[in-house]
Design an enzyme around this catalytic site. Sequence first.
Site, PDB file in Angstrom:
ATOM      1  N   GLU A   1      15.848  19.497   5.870  1.00  0.00           N
ATOM      2  CA  GLU A   1      16.758  20.047   4.868  1.00  0.00           C
ATOM      3  C   GLU A   1      16.261  19.697   3.465  1.00  0.00           C
ATOM      4  O   GLU A   1      16.281  20.530   2.558  1.00  0.00           O
ATOM      5  CB  GLU A   1      18.166  19.502   5.091  1.00  0.00           C
ATOM      6  CG  GLU A   1      19.194  20.317   4.354  1.00  0.00           C
ATOM      7  CD  GLU A   1      20.625  19.935   4.703  1.00  0.00           C
ATOM      8  OE1 GLU A   1      21.518  20.747   4.440  1.00  0.00           O
ATOM      9  OE2 GLU A   1      20.838  18.827   5.232  1.00  0.00           O
TER      10      GLU A   1
ATOM     11  N   LYS B   1       8.339 -13.104  -9.133  1.00  0.00           N
ATOM     12  CA  LYS B   1       7.270 -12.558  -9.971  1.00  0.00           C
ATOM     13  C   LYS B   1       6.441 -11.623  -9.106  1.00  0.00           C
ATOM     14  O   LYS B   1       5.648 -12.064  -8.273  1.00  0.00           O
ATOM     15  CB  LYS B   1       6.410 -13.698 -10.534  1.00  0.00           C
ATOM     16  CG  LYS B   1       5.321 -13.220 -11.469  1.00  0.00           C
ATOM     17  CD  LYS B   1       4.767 -14.389 -12.264  1.00  0.00           C
ATOM     18  CE  LYS B   1       3.445 -14.147 -12.936  1.00  0.00           C
ATOM     19  NZ  LYS B   1       2.920 -12.842 -13.074  1.00  0.00           N
TER      20      LYS B   1
ATOM     21  N   LYS C   1      13.768 -17.267 -16.960  1.00  0.00           N
ATOM     22  CA  LYS C   1      14.086 -16.713 -18.281  1.00  0.00           C
ATOM     23  C   LYS C   1      15.395 -17.296 -18.796  1.00  0.00           C
ATOM     24  O   LYS C   1      16.334 -17.489 -18.011  1.00  0.00           O
ATOM     25  CB  LYS C   1      14.272 -15.198 -18.181  1.00  0.00           C
ATOM     26  CG  LYS C   1      13.088 -14.460 -17.668  1.00  0.00           C
ATOM     27  CD  LYS C   1      13.421 -12.996 -17.392  1.00  0.00           C
ATOM     28  CE  LYS C   1      12.195 -12.320 -16.818  1.00  0.00           C
ATOM     29  NZ  LYS C   1      12.460 -10.955 -16.373  1.00  0.00           N
TER      30      LYS C   1
ATOM     31  N   CYS D   1     -26.149  -5.635  20.849  1.00  0.00           N
ATOM     32  CA  CYS D   1     -24.715  -5.602  21.139  1.00  0.00           C
ATOM     33  C   CYS D   1     -24.347  -6.813  21.995  1.00  0.00           C
ATOM     34  O   CYS D   1     -25.094  -7.172  22.922  1.00  0.00           O
ATOM     35  CB  CYS D   1     -24.373  -4.311  21.886  1.00  0.00           C
ATOM     36  SG  CYS D   1     -22.610  -4.163  22.227  1.00  0.00           S
TER      37      CYS D   1
ATOM     38  N   CYS E   1     -23.260  -0.212  17.671  1.00  0.00           N
ATOM     39  CA  CYS E   1     -23.851  -0.093  18.993  1.00  0.00           C
ATOM     40  C   CYS E   1     -23.623   1.367  19.358  1.00  0.00           C
ATOM     41  O   CYS E   1     -22.493   1.843  19.329  1.00  0.00           O
ATOM     42  CB  CYS E   1     -23.095  -0.995  19.979  1.00  0.00           C
ATOM     43  SG  CYS E   1     -23.358  -0.514  21.695  1.00  0.00           S
TER      44      CYS E   1
HETATM   45  S1  IVH Z   1       9.243 -10.729 -17.560  1.00  0.00           S
HETATM   46  C1  IVH Z   1       7.976 -10.885 -22.169  1.00  0.00           C
HETATM   47  N1  IVH Z   1       9.787 -10.673 -14.995  1.00  0.00           N
HETATM   48  O1  IVH Z   1       4.199 -11.005 -14.834  1.00  0.00           O
HETATM   49  C2  IVH Z   1       7.675 -11.067 -20.731  1.00  0.00           C
HETATM   50  N2  IVH Z   1       7.540 -10.320 -15.668  1.00  0.00           N
HETATM   51  O2  IVH Z   1       2.616 -13.039 -16.505  1.00  0.00           O
HETATM   52  C3  IVH Z   1       8.257 -10.019 -19.896  1.00  0.00           C
HETATM   53  N3  IVH Z   1       5.996  -9.884 -13.798  1.00  0.00           N
HETATM   54  O3  IVH Z   1       3.447  -9.183 -17.746  1.00  0.00           O
HETATM   55  C4  IVH Z   1       7.879 -10.186 -18.463  1.00  0.00           C
HETATM   56  N4  IVH Z   1       7.491  -9.986 -12.189  1.00  0.00           N
HETATM   57  O4  IVH Z   1       3.637  -7.948 -15.482  1.00  0.00           O
HETATM   58  C5  IVH Z   1       8.818 -10.564 -15.924  1.00  0.00           C
HETATM   59  N5  IVH Z   1      10.431 -10.619 -12.759  1.00  0.00           N
HETATM   60  C6  IVH Z   1       9.474 -10.503 -13.684  1.00  0.00           C
HETATM   61  C7  IVH Z   1       8.127 -10.225 -13.355  1.00  0.00           C
HETATM   62  C8  IVH Z   1       7.185 -10.152 -14.380  1.00  0.00           C
HETATM   63  C9  IVH Z   1       6.208  -9.780 -12.481  1.00  0.00           C
HETATM   64  C10 IVH Z   1       4.657  -9.749 -14.440  1.00  0.00           C
HETATM   65  C11 IVH Z   1       4.656  -8.894 -15.682  1.00  0.00           C
HETATM   66  C12 IVH Z   1       4.255  -9.803 -16.790  1.00  0.00           C
HETATM   67  C13 IVH Z   1       3.525 -10.882 -16.067  1.00  0.00           C
HETATM   68  C14 IVH Z   1       3.598 -12.154 -16.881  1.00  0.00           C
END
Ligand code: IVH
Length: 684
Positions: free
Chosen positions: A44, A124, A301, A419, A438
């Site tokens: 679909e 990350k 962060k 072989c 082989c």
């Molecule tokens: S925050 C200002 N959050 O890791 C910084 N980065 O080494 C904003 N990355 O350039 C990045 N997972 O490519 C952030 N949860 C995450 C991430 C992440 C992967 C990468 C991203 C960044 C690099 C930093």
Amino acid sequence: MQNSLFDSSEILSVERRVRELHDIIRRADYAYYNEAQPFISDKEYDDFFHELQTIEKQYPQFLFSDSPTQRVGGEPLKEFVTVVHEIPMLSLSNTYSFGEIEEFHRRVSEGLEGHIVEYVSELKYDGIAISLRYVNGVFVRAITRGDGEKGDDITQNVKTIRSLPLTITPPTINGVTVDDFEVRGEIFMMKEDFIKINREREEKGEKLYANPRNLAAGTLKMLDSREVARRPLHIACYYLYTKQTELVSHQHNISILETMGFPIGYANQCCVSLQDIFSFINYWHTHRESLPFFIDGIVIKVNALSQQRELGFVARSPRWAIAYKYEAAKETTVLKDITFQVGRTGVVTPVAELEPVVVAGSTISRATLHNNDFITALDIRIGDTVYVEKGGDVIPKVSGFIPEKRPENSSQFIFTATCPCPIKSTLVRPEGEANYYCDHSECPWQLKRRLTHFASRDAMNIEGLGEKVVDRFVELSLLRSIADIYDLHLHKNTVFPTLERWGEKSTVNLLAAIEESKKQPFSKVLFSLGIRFVGEGVAKILTRYFHTIDQLKNATVEQLIQVPEIGERIAQSVIEHLNDESEWTIIERMKANGVRFETVESDMATLNTTLQGKTFVLTGELVSMTRNQAGDEIAQRGGKVSGSVSKKTHYLVAGENAGSKLTKAQELGVTILTEQEFLLLLAE
Ligand code: IVH
């Protein structure tokens, strides 16, 4: 919602239909890719998609840049345009130690003059950073990080990511409609897809990608977005920015993104203490193996954006975030021996036999050494203490040795010339290839691999004919070629009853599975033959253009390379294989035994059309199958599954706990089927 072609005389209704189709497809994509809960069948979906493409071709004025058809890619580009980032894409400072996270926390607290700080910890993703711009609810541009100041415009490629919305409803934040914003995230590839793509490349004799990250990067660099559309890319979004209003917190931004329909990170957690952060890091250190994608660390962060602004940046990194990176899991162990494995196409692969060692939670005693060039480049020798790594690669690898621990009497490893099987035929290395082969047609090791490949699930799917049974039957000379599989029934009352640890039930089941395999379509049969460079994908393409094995056998290289994606190497290999006398005899024998060596006509003949033109709505929980399976069963019989009940619905299948759809169907007088009744209908 109707599924029919438009009336071309009514321009207004055409535009309405285009919008309607956008909406249906967009919702279907979201349900499939972000929620894993499809509400329409593949068939679909394809019909809607095709209808939209047809309209767009006829009425180009209704081909909008946010159309879902743009996801399948457009004309290849000559090069990417370089674009300057409005806000530079900075990187994070990295650390591998908890001590440095304590340091980070101290700096943050100092910078905020001792005010309480809350953090958010996230995965990350090990992928490619991307900046996305949305204006007036429409995705307009994707730029790679590049050097941080400027990157490449890869919008067309990013549009192919199905989980990414091409249109959104602009959110209202602080009473302001935010219709111009930037989202950042990471594009990545699932481990499973990486393995599959590499396997296909291996079969085609193409260079392999080292890890999913390289594969994602290589894919995004392609100038032909139609190629990109064939690679399943994913995205996780972790950042929102707009000039239109003041944003409050990172967590809040993530929830705004989620509400708009963006895929956000898999796990993110609020942390109010260092202990919370360490627990999160430790948890994912031990659990990251089980994720379907790679992460290379954790990002921490500061949550409040006012605090982020107060902290600002130092050099090229923000002071409000830090990345804790996991070391690539690496252990040392002794290389006891290097043995050889023979693949189904005769390729001879060296294998490291290791003193068992635990790396990232799994015990490793063997690792592939790829080919002779790999061993020579590393200069590893038997007896060496080697490093075994599991990092951004799915398969563990030997990455070097410790020179101080090299035994005195060790000598350079010499690749086998023959072989490893009892026939010991001389290996050949085709020009321009790194592999040795082989090419003895009776090599028993090759035969075993050919047989297991032939019977495997993706090939002829003969349950009960796994590695152990194959080995045994080859030793017993019951199987001398794949064609012998279809003569196994001749031993039903003679050999089989005499076998140890082999009951009558094993015979019955195996013979039934073999019989069933005769229904496999030609493309599967062709793939099962184990022709060098003919993987599942190539087999499908070939059978689309050549409908019988005889046509394929008689094709010339020139004819074969006319077919998209078929190069000279594949063409040569196909012709060589099918024109080899003993291979052709095998094929003829299987053909005589009812294995399908032709396509379409026979496939069409068995097409079941009992539900042709019927629209179903599935609701509630089914017991005997999943809703997806039910949808497949309906589609196989020519019926359709729809997501909502209307007057046009023919049947509503009501499982357990059916809700509002059932009520609506009752109101509209739609025929309601219990699961049992539905099963009876399928059986008709
Ligand atoms: S925050 C200002 N959050 O890791 C910084 N980065 O080494 C904003 N990355 O350039 C990045 N997972 O490519 C952030 N949860 C995450 C991430 C992440 C992967 C990468 C991203 C960044 C690099 C930093």
